[in-house]
Design a protein around this motif. Structure first.
Motif, PDB file in Angstrom:
ATOM      1  N   SER A 152      32.937  22.234  12.559  1.00 45.39           N
ATOM      2  CA  SER A 152      32.360  22.558  11.128  1.00 45.39           C
ATOM      3  C   SER A 152      33.545  21.541   9.997  1.00 45.39           C
ATOM      4  O   SER A 152      32.750  20.843   9.084  1.00 45.39           O
ATOM      5  CB  SER A 152      32.757  24.045  10.552  1.00 45.39           C
ATOM      6  N   GLY A 153      34.713  21.779   9.939  1.00 43.20           N
ATOM      7  CA  GLY A 153      35.640  21.451   9.581  1.00 43.20           C
ATOM      8  C   GLY A 153      35.189  19.734   9.614  1.00 43.20           C
ATOM      9  O   GLY A 153      35.262  18.906   8.448  1.00 43.20           O
ATOM     10  N   LEU A 154      35.436  18.579  10.593  1.00 47.00           N
ATOM     11  CA  LEU A 154      34.964  17.248  10.584  1.00 47.00           C
ATOM     12  C   LEU A 154      33.678  17.506   9.906  1.00 47.00           C
ATOM     13  O   LEU A 154      33.811  16.515   9.120  1.00 47.00           O
ATOM     14  CB  LEU A 154      35.378  17.287  12.078  1.00 47.00           C
ATOM     15  N   LEU A 155      33.094  18.283  10.460  1.00 45.89           N
ATOM     16  CA  LEU A 155      31.630  17.862   9.992  1.00 45.89           C
ATOM     17  C   LEU A 155      31.238  18.333   8.569  1.00 45.89           C
ATOM     18  O   LEU A 155      30.698  16.680   8.049  1.00 45.89           O
ATOM     19  CB  LEU A 155      30.125  18.704  10.042  1.00 45.89           C
ATOM     20  N   ILE A 156      31.734  18.940   7.550  1.00 45.71           N
ATOM     21  CA  ILE A 156      31.654  18.624   5.931  1.00 45.71           C
ATOM     22  C   ILE A 156      32.605  17.164   5.787  1.00 45.71           C
ATOM     23  O   ILE A 156      32.353  16.781   5.122  1.00 45.71           O
ATOM     24  CB  ILE A 156      32.964  20.129   5.572  1.00 45.71           C
ATOM     25  N   TYR A 157      34.087  16.746   6.585  1.00 42.83           N
ATOM     26  CA  TYR A 157      34.105  15.291   5.804  1.00 42.83           C
ATOM     27  C   TYR A 157      33.278  14.514   6.522  1.00 42.83           C
ATOM     28  O   TYR A 157      33.593  13.268   5.413  1.00 42.83           O
ATOM     29  CB  TYR A 157      34.897  15.264   6.693  1.00 42.83           C
ATOM     30  N   GLY A 164      35.386  29.578  -4.184  1.00 42.86           N
ATOM     31  CA  GLY A 164      35.028  28.777  -3.685  1.00 42.86           C
ATOM     32  C   GLY A 164      33.692  27.275  -4.129  1.00 42.86           C
ATOM     33  O   GLY A 164      33.784  26.671  -4.608  1.00 42.86           O
ATOM     34  N   SER A 165      32.866  28.270  -4.626  1.00 39.60           N
ATOM     35  CA  SER A 165      31.563  28.039  -4.755  1.00 39.60           C
ATOM     36  C   SER A 165      32.246  27.466  -6.379  1.00 39.60           C
ATOM     37  O   SER A 165      32.100  25.912  -7.085  1.00 39.60           O
ATOM     38  CB  SER A 165      30.468  28.559  -5.260  1.00 39.60           C
ATOM     39  N   PRO A 166      33.121  28.313  -7.393  1.00 38.18           N
ATOM     40  CA  PRO A 166      33.191  27.578  -8.265  1.00 38.18           C
ATOM     41  C   PRO A 166      34.483  26.529  -8.627  1.00 38.18           C
ATOM     42  O   PRO A 166      34.475  25.245  -9.127  1.00 38.18           O
ATOM     43  CB  PRO A 166      34.330  28.522  -9.507  1.00 38.18           C
ATOM     44  N   ASP A 176      29.360  13.148  -8.742  1.00 38.70           N
ATOM     45  CA  ASP A 176      30.001  12.801  -7.031  1.00 38.70           C
ATOM     46  C   ASP A 176      30.595  13.519  -6.513  1.00 38.70           C
ATOM     47  O   ASP A 176      31.769  14.834  -6.124  1.00 38.70           O
ATOM     48  CB  ASP A 176      31.004  11.692  -7.157  1.00 38.70           C
ATOM     49  N   TYR A 177      29.977  14.065  -4.490  1.00 43.10           N
ATOM     50  CA  TYR A 177      30.140  14.858  -4.531  1.00 43.10           C
ATOM     51  C   TYR A 177      31.619  15.144  -3.100  1.00 43.10           C
ATOM     52  O   TYR A 177      32.264  15.682  -2.676  1.00 43.10           O
ATOM     53  CB  TYR A 177      29.245  15.411  -3.138  1.00 43.10           C
ATOM     54  N   LEU A 178      32.426  13.539  -3.281  1.00 41.61           N
ATOM     55  CA  LEU A 178      33.920  13.061  -2.396  1.00 41.61           C
ATOM     56  C   LEU A 178      35.008  14.612  -2.540  1.00 41.61           C
ATOM     57  O   LEU A 178      35.253  15.201  -1.842  1.00 41.61           O
ATOM     58  CB  LEU A 178      34.135  12.052  -2.584  1.00 41.61           C
ATOM     59  N   GLY A 179      34.851  14.454  -3.666  1.00 45.97           N
ATOM     60  CA  GLY A 179      36.036  15.954  -4.311  1.00 45.97           C
ATOM     61  C   GLY A 179      36.217  16.958  -3.106  1.00 45.97           C
ATOM     62  O   GLY A 179      36.742  17.718  -2.400  1.00 45.97           O
ATOM     63  N   ALA A 180      34.903  17.814  -3.428  1.00 42.64           N
ATOM     64  CA  ALA A 180      33.957  19.230  -3.117  1.00 42.64           C
ATOM     65  C   ALA A 180      34.412  18.539  -1.770  1.00 42.64           C
ATOM     66  O   ALA A 180      34.608  20.013  -0.631  1.00 42.64           O
ATOM     67  CB  ALA A 180      33.432  19.479  -3.495  1.00 42.64           C
ATOM     68  N   PHE A 231      38.020  19.151  -0.771  1.00 41.41           N
ATOM     69  CA  PHE A 231      38.422  20.021  -0.080  1.00 41.41           C
ATOM     70  C   PHE A 231      37.671  21.122   0.401  1.00 41.41           C
ATOM     71  O   PHE A 231      38.680  21.807   1.297  1.00 41.41           O
ATOM     72  CB  PHE A 231      38.068  20.725  -1.458  1.00 41.41           C
ATOM     73  N   GLY A 232      36.735  20.936   1.087  1.00 43.85           N
ATOM     74  CA  GLY A 232      35.590  22.253   1.904  1.00 43.85           C
ATOM     75  C   GLY A 232      36.546  21.376   3.786  1.00 43.85           C
ATOM     76  O   GLY A 232      36.772  22.720   4.015  1.00 43.85           O
TER      77      GLY A 232
END
Length: 148
Positions: A33-38, A99-101, A113-117, A120-121
Motif C-alpha cells: 500500500s505504501g509503495l502504491l501510494i508513491y 491525516g485528512s487535514p 497538486d497532490y504530490l506532497g500528500a 506524505f501518505g
C-alpha cells in the motif's frame, strides 16, 4: 476501491488464518500500500486511475481486515485483549482524524497538486511497515518461519 474491497478483505484474512498468521500477512500488505501510494503520483489518465483504484483497493482492504486480528494475535492474555484493542484504536483515531487535514494542507500548499500528500501518505505507510517489522522481530527474534 470499495467494490474490490470485498475480495481484498476475505483473501488476506484466509491466508492469515490458514498459513501465515495475521502479522506476517499484514506486513506485505502495508508495504504494498505504501509503495502504491508513491506510484499514485505517476497516474495521469482516467484508465490509470481506475487501475490504481482497483489495485490499491485490494491492498488497503487487506490492511483494514487484518489490523484487528493482528492486535489480538499479539496479546497473550485474552482478558487484556479488549483493553489493548481499545488503546490501539484510540491511538489510531488521532492519525485518522489528522491525516485528512494534513493532506489537505499539503495539497493547498502546492496549489492543488497532490504530490506532497502522495509522498506524505506513502512515507507514513512505509514507516508503519517498519514499525510492524520491528514488532515482529520483538515477538519472534530472528526466527524467519515463525507464524505470528
Amino acid at each position: 476501491m470499495n467494490g474490490v474491497g470485498l475480495v481484498g478483505r476475505l483473501v488476506p484474512a484466509y491466508l492469515a488464518d490458514q498459513y501465515f498468521g495475521p502479522l506476517n500477512t499484514l506486513i506485505p500488505f502495508v508495504l504494498t500500500s505504501g509503495l502504491l501510494i508513491y506510484c499514485w503520483a505517476a497516474v495521469v489518465s482516467p484508465g490509470g486511475l481506475t487501475s490504481f483504484a482497483v489495485i490499491y483497493g485490494l491492498s488497503a482492504a487487506g490492511i483494514q481486515s487484518l489490523f484487528p486480528a493482528t492486535v489480538s494475535s499479539l496479546t497473550k492474555d485474552l482478558q487484556k485483549a479488549g483493553v489493548r484493542m481499545g488503546m490501539i484504536f484510540t491511538t489510531v483515531s488521532f492519525a485518522v482524524l489528522t491525516g485528512s487535514p494534513l493532506a489537505g494542507a499539503l495539497i493547498q500548499e502546492r496549489n492543488g497538486d497532490y504530490l506532497g500528500a502522495q509522498v506524505f501518505g506513502g512515507s507514513v505507510m512505509v514507516g508503519g511497515c517498519c514499525v510492524l517489522v520491528a514488532a515482529r522481530l520483538a515477538r519472534t527474534g530472528k526466527k524467519f518461519k515463525a507464524r505470528v
